[in-house]
Design an enzyme around this catalytic site. Structure first.
Site, PDB file in Angstrom:
ATOM      1  N   VAL A   1       0.842  -1.197   0.000  1.00 25.30           N
ATOM      2  CA  VAL A   1       0.000   0.000   0.000  1.00 25.30           C
ATOM      3  C   VAL A   1       0.876   1.245   0.000  1.00 25.30           C
ATOM      4  O   VAL A   1       1.942   1.285   0.617  1.00 25.30           O
ATOM      5  CB  VAL A   1      -0.951  -0.013   1.222  1.00 25.30           C
ATOM      6  CG1 VAL A   1      -0.180   0.081   2.533  1.00 25.30           C
ATOM      7  CG2 VAL A   1      -1.981   1.097   1.119  1.00 25.30           C
ATOM      8  N   ASP A   2       0.443   2.266  -0.750  1.00 28.35           N
ATOM      9  CA  ASP A   2       1.129   3.559  -0.842  1.00 28.35           C
ATOM     10  C   ASP A   2       2.472   3.493  -1.556  1.00 28.35           C
ATOM     11  O   ASP A   2       3.294   4.398  -1.414  1.00 28.35           O
ATOM     12  CB  ASP A   2       1.340   4.188   0.552  1.00 28.35           C
ATOM     13  CG  ASP A   2       0.035   4.630   1.196  1.00 28.35           C
ATOM     14  OD1 ASP A   2      -0.899   4.954   0.439  1.00 28.35           O
ATOM     15  OD2 ASP A   2      -0.051   4.640   2.427  1.00 28.35           O
TER      16      ASP A   2
ATOM     17  N   CYS B   1      -3.680  -3.097  -9.078  1.00 29.92           N
ATOM     18  CA  CYS B   1      -4.086  -4.047  -8.034  1.00 29.92           C
ATOM     19  C   CYS B   1      -3.899  -3.449  -6.653  1.00 29.92           C
ATOM     20  O   CYS B   1      -2.911  -2.761  -6.397  1.00 29.92           O
ATOM     21  CB  CYS B   1      -3.276  -5.340  -8.147  1.00 29.92           C
ATOM     22  SG  CYS B   1      -3.569  -6.215  -9.692  1.00 29.92           S
TER      23      CYS B   1
ATOM     24  N   GLY C   1      -3.011  -2.832  -2.737  1.00 27.51           N
ATOM     25  CA  GLY C   1      -1.852  -3.233  -1.951  1.00 27.51           C
ATOM     26  C   GLY C   1      -2.180  -3.794  -0.593  1.00 27.51           C
ATOM     27  O   GLY C   1      -1.382  -4.521  -0.012  1.00 27.51           O
TER      28      GLY C   1
ATOM     29  N   SER D   1     -26.187 -33.419  10.840  1.00 26.10           N
ATOM     30  CA  SER D   1     -25.701 -32.924   9.529  1.00 26.10           C
ATOM     31  C   SER D   1     -26.008 -31.434   9.378  1.00 26.10           C
ATOM     32  O   SER D   1     -26.868 -31.054   8.588  1.00 26.10           O
ATOM     33  CB  SER D   1     -26.313 -33.727   8.375  1.00 26.10           C
ATOM     34  OG  SER D   1     -27.704 -33.852   8.470  1.00 26.10           O
TER      35      SER D   1
END
Length: 639
Positions: A41-42, A119, A121, A550
Site C-alpha cells: 500500500v502507498d 491491483c 496493496g 448434519s
C-alpha cells in the site's frame, strides 16, 4: 474523364487517405500487452498508471480539467496533478487514499496497445490482486524507495511467480523523495534479488522511477544519470508478449460451446490455449478419447489456413463424434492427462476458512466438477518461505493440499499450461469464489486405481428386492427426535416387507467414525463418510435411513449429488432450539451451556436448516408415531 493524376489537391487527399489507412492498419495489428501494477500500500501504483495515461495522451480535456479540480480538493497544490485519481474510481478509495478494487485501464503508444490492472496493496484485498494477475503477461512490482522490500512486496511477488508471470519489472518508486540516491536504489535491488532467488524468480528488470515527477517513465531522467537501463514505456513496448513456446506446444483447446446455427453446420468453439491447428490435423477429444480429423477452422472473418494460441475459433470435424462444453480438443498423438486426484497450490480468498472435506465446485477452463480439499500439507510463510503446518487455510493463505474430484478432469501442470492447470473453487451454497489454485501433478493412485465393472449392477439388486432404493436423510437439531422417528419409519417399512438399514449418528461414531471429533472439519468428514456408505447401500438395493444432525447444507447437498435424481429424500425434523434444549435427553445442552462441550450445534456451532426439504415434520405438533406415519404417506406409493 478528367485526369487528376497531377492535381496537387487530389494527390494530397490521396496521400492523407493512404496515411490514414496505413495508420489504421498499423493500429489494428499492434500487439497487446496485459500487465499489472502491484506491491504494498502507498507504493504509488495508481499514481504510476495515471502518469502513463497522462503521458500517452489518453486523457481528454474535460477529464484533465476534472482531474485538476479533484487534485486541489484532496490537497495537491500548484500545477501538480494527483494522477492516482485517474484510477481510484471508488468513493471509498478516494476518501482513504488507497486502492480497493482492481481498476483496468487501456492506453496505447505508437508501438503497442496496453491493458493495465491497478491491483490493491492492502493484504485484505489480496483476492482482488489475484484477479488482476490471472491474465497478465507482465507485472510491475513497485517499491517505495523510503521503505524498501515489505511483506506485501514479497506476497505479491510470490503470487506473481506462482501464477506464472515471467516478465517482472522492479520499479523503485518515489526516488524524488530520497534525492535520487543510487545507493538507496542499489540496496533495495540487492535485498529484492536475494528474496527473488529464494522463491525461484530467475530474472527481473529493475529501474528507478518517480511516478509523480515522471522520471524514467517515457524517457531517460536527468536526475538519474547513473541509470543506463530502459525507461518503463520502452521496456513495456519491447518485452515479448506471447511466448513462441506457447505456439510450439501441442494443440489444446477447451470447448466453450457447440456451434450449431443450422442442420448443415456443426463446429466446436473455444480459445486455443496452446499450439496450432489447421485442416487435415488429427485430433483427439478428451476425456472420451474419440478421434477425428479437422476439416475447417472457422472465424467470423472466414476460414483460416491455420490458427494459433490466443485465437478464438470454431473447429469442424470429419466425423460425427461426441464433443461438448467442458471437453478438450487436442492433437491426437500427444493428448493431455485426465485424472481425479491432484496435488495443488491453493490461494485462499474467502473470509470464511477452508472447510476440509467439504465439496466445492472446481472450475478448470470450461470444465466444472465437484471437488473436495484434504487437510493442507503446509502453508507458506511469505516472509521466510517456511513451510508451516496448518489444519486449514485462512484468508490470503497460500498452501499445498491434495484435491479430489468426483470425475476425471483434463489437465496439464500449471507450469506447462495456465489454462488447463489453473482453477478456481466456488462455494456451492453462496456461489462465491473462495480460492484460486494451480494443479501441480496428478497423484499416482489416481492413475493406478480403476473402477471395476461388475455384471450384477444396482438395478439387478433393486429388482431382486422388488423396491426402488432411496436414502431417507433425517436432519435436525440434537434432541429433535430424528433417531426416534427414523426408527418408527423403519419399523413401518419392515412391516411392508421393505429391505432397509438405519445409519444412526451415535452408532456410526462407535465404529466407522470413532476417530472423528466435533469440529467443523470433523463434522464434514463424518457426513462425507456416511454419504459414501449410504451410496454403497443404495447400490445394494436398500432403502437407507440416516439420522444425523448434519448441520451444513453443503454436506447434505454433497450426499444428494452422489445419488441419481429422486433417490435422496431430505427429511427436516423441524424442532425449535428451545424445545430441543428443554428435552435434553442426553444432557448435552446442559454441558454445552456450561462450557464443558465445545462445538455443539445450536449453541456454539451453527445449524443450517434445509431450504426446500422433500419432507418436513414438526415434532411440537406431532408424536414420533404421527411423524412417521406422515413420512410414510409422503413416500407412497412406495415401489
Amino acid at each position: 474523364m478528367t485526369d487528376t493524376t497531377n492535381d496537387p489537391v487530389y494527390v494530397t487527399e490521396a496521400l492523407i487517405a493512404e496515411d490514414i489507412d496505413a495508420y489504421l492498419d498499423q493500429h489494428q495489428h499492434k500487439t497487446m500487452l496485459r500487465f499489472i501494477t502491484c506491491g504494498s500500500v502507498d507504493d504509488g501504483k495508481s499514481t504510476l498508471i495515471g502518469r502513463l495515461l497522462y503521458d500517452s495522451k489518453m486523457i481528454f480535456e474535460d477529464q484533465l480539467d476534472a482531474l485538476t479540480a479533484d487534485s486541489k480538493k484532496v490537497g495537491t497544490q500548484g500545477q501538480d496533478i494527483d494522477f492516482a485519481l485517474l484510477v481510484d474510481g471508488l468513493a471509498a478509495e478516494r476518501e482513504q487514499g488507497i486502492t480497493i478494487d482492481v481498476a483496468y485501464r487501456f492506453f496505447n503508444t505508437e508501438k503497442r496497445k496496453f491493458i493495465v490492472a491497478d491491483c490493491p496493496g492492502h493484504e485484505q484485498y489480496t483476492r482482488n490482486m489475484i484477479t488482476g494477475a490471472s491474465t497478465a503477461d507482465l507485472a510491475v512490482i513497485l517499491i517505495d524507495a523510503r521503505k524498501g522490500v515489505l511483506v506485501q512486496t514479497r506476497r505479491h511477488s510470490y503470487l506473481c511467480h506462482l501464477i506464472g508471470i515471467k516478465n517482472l519489472v522492479l520499479a523503485v518508486n518515489k526516488m524524488d523523495l530520497v534525492d535520487y540516491d543510487q545507493a538507496v536504489f542499489d540496496g533495495i535491488v540487492k535485498d529484492y534479488a536475494e528474496f527473488a532467488k529464494s522463491i525461484g524468480i530467475q530474472s527481473f528488470t529493475a529501474m528507478p522511477i518517480s511516478g509523480f515527477k515522471g522520471d524514467n517513465i517515457i524517457g531517460p531522467s536527468e536526475n538519474t544519470p547513473w541509470y543506463k537501463g530502459p525507461n518503463l514505456i520502452e521496456h513495456l513496448e519491447t518485452v515479448e508478449v506471447l511466448s513462441s513456446e506457447d505456439q510450439a506446444k501441442p494443440f489444446r483447446m477447451p470447448v466453450q460451446w457447440v456451434n450449431r446455427p443450422n442442420l448443415d453446420f456443426r463446429g466446436f468453439s473455444g480459445l486455443i490455449a496452446t499450439g496450432s491447428v489447421k485442416p487435415g490435423d488429427a485430433i483427439r477429444v478428451l476425456p472420451s478419447g474419440k478421434t477425428s480429423t479437422v476439416t475447417r477452422v472457422v472465424t467470423l472473418d472466414g476460414d483460416l489456413d491455420e490458427a494459433v494460441a490466443g485465437q478464438s475459433v470454431t473447429v469442424c470435424f470429419a466425423d460425427e463424434i461426441d464433443c461438448s462444453r467442458g471437453d478438450v480438443i487436442s492433437v491426437a498423438d500427444t493428448p493431455p492427462q485426465a485424472a481425479d486426484q491432484f496435488e495443488s497450490t491453493i490461494v485462499w480468498l474467502n473470509d470464511e476458512p477452508l472447510h476440509v472435506g467439504r465439496a466445492y465446485w472446481l472450475k478448470l477452463g470450461t470444465q466444472m466438477v465437484s471437488a473436495t480439499v484434504q487437510q493442507p500439507k503446509y502453508a507458506v510463510n511469505v516472509n521466510t518461505m517456511e513451510h508451516v503446518a496448518v489444519k486449514t487455510l485462512e484468508l490470503n493463505a497460500i498452501g499445498v493440499a491434495q484435491i479430489s474430484t468426483d470425475k476425471q478432469v483434463v489437465f496439464e501442470p500449471y507450469a506447462d499450461n495456465r489454462t488447463l492447470g489453473g482453477f478456481i473453487l466456488i462455494d456451492k451454497i453462496t456461489n462465491a469464489t473462495v480460492a484460486a489454485g494451480m494443479l501441480q501433478f496428478s497423484l499416482r493412485r489416481a492413475q493406478n486405481v480403476h473402477w471395476q465393472a461388475t455384471d450384477i449392477d444396482r438395478n439387478e439388486h433393486a429388482r431382486l428386492k422388488n423396491q426402488t432404493p432411496k436414502v431417507l436423510w433425517f436432519t435436525g437439531l440434537s434432541g429433535s427426535g430424528k433417531s426416534t422417528i427414523a426408527n418408527e419409519v423403519e419399523k413401518s417399512l419392515n412391516l411392508m416387507n421393505r429391505h432397509t438399514f438405519l445409519l444412526d449418528g451415535d452408532n456410526v461414531r462407535h465404529g466407522l467414525n470413532k476417530d472423528l471429533g466435533f469440529t467443523e472439519a470433523d463434522r464434514i468428514e463424518n457426513i462425507r463418510r456416511v454419504g459414501e456408505v449410504a451410496k454403497l447401500m443404495v447400490d445394494a438395493g436398500l432403502i437407507v435411513l440416516t439420522a444425523f444432525i448434519s448441520p451444513f447444507r453443503a454436506e447434505r447437498e454433497m450426499v444428494r449429488s452422489l445419488l441419481p435424481e429422486g433417490e435422496f429424500i431430505e427429511i427436516f425434523v423441524d424442532t425449535p432450539l428451545e424445545v430441543a434444549e428443554a428435552r435434553d435427553v442426553k444432557g448435552l445442552y446442559k454441558k454445552a451451556r456450561a462450557g464443558n462441550l465445545k462445538n455443539f450445534t445450536g449453541i456454539d456451532s451453527p445449524y443450517e436448516a434445509p431450504v426446500n426439504p422433500e419432507i418436513r415434520v414438526n415434532t411440537v405438533e406431532m408424536t414420533p408415531q404421527e411423524a412417521a406415519a406422515h413420512i410414510i404417506r409422503q413416500l407412497m406409493p412406495l415401489k
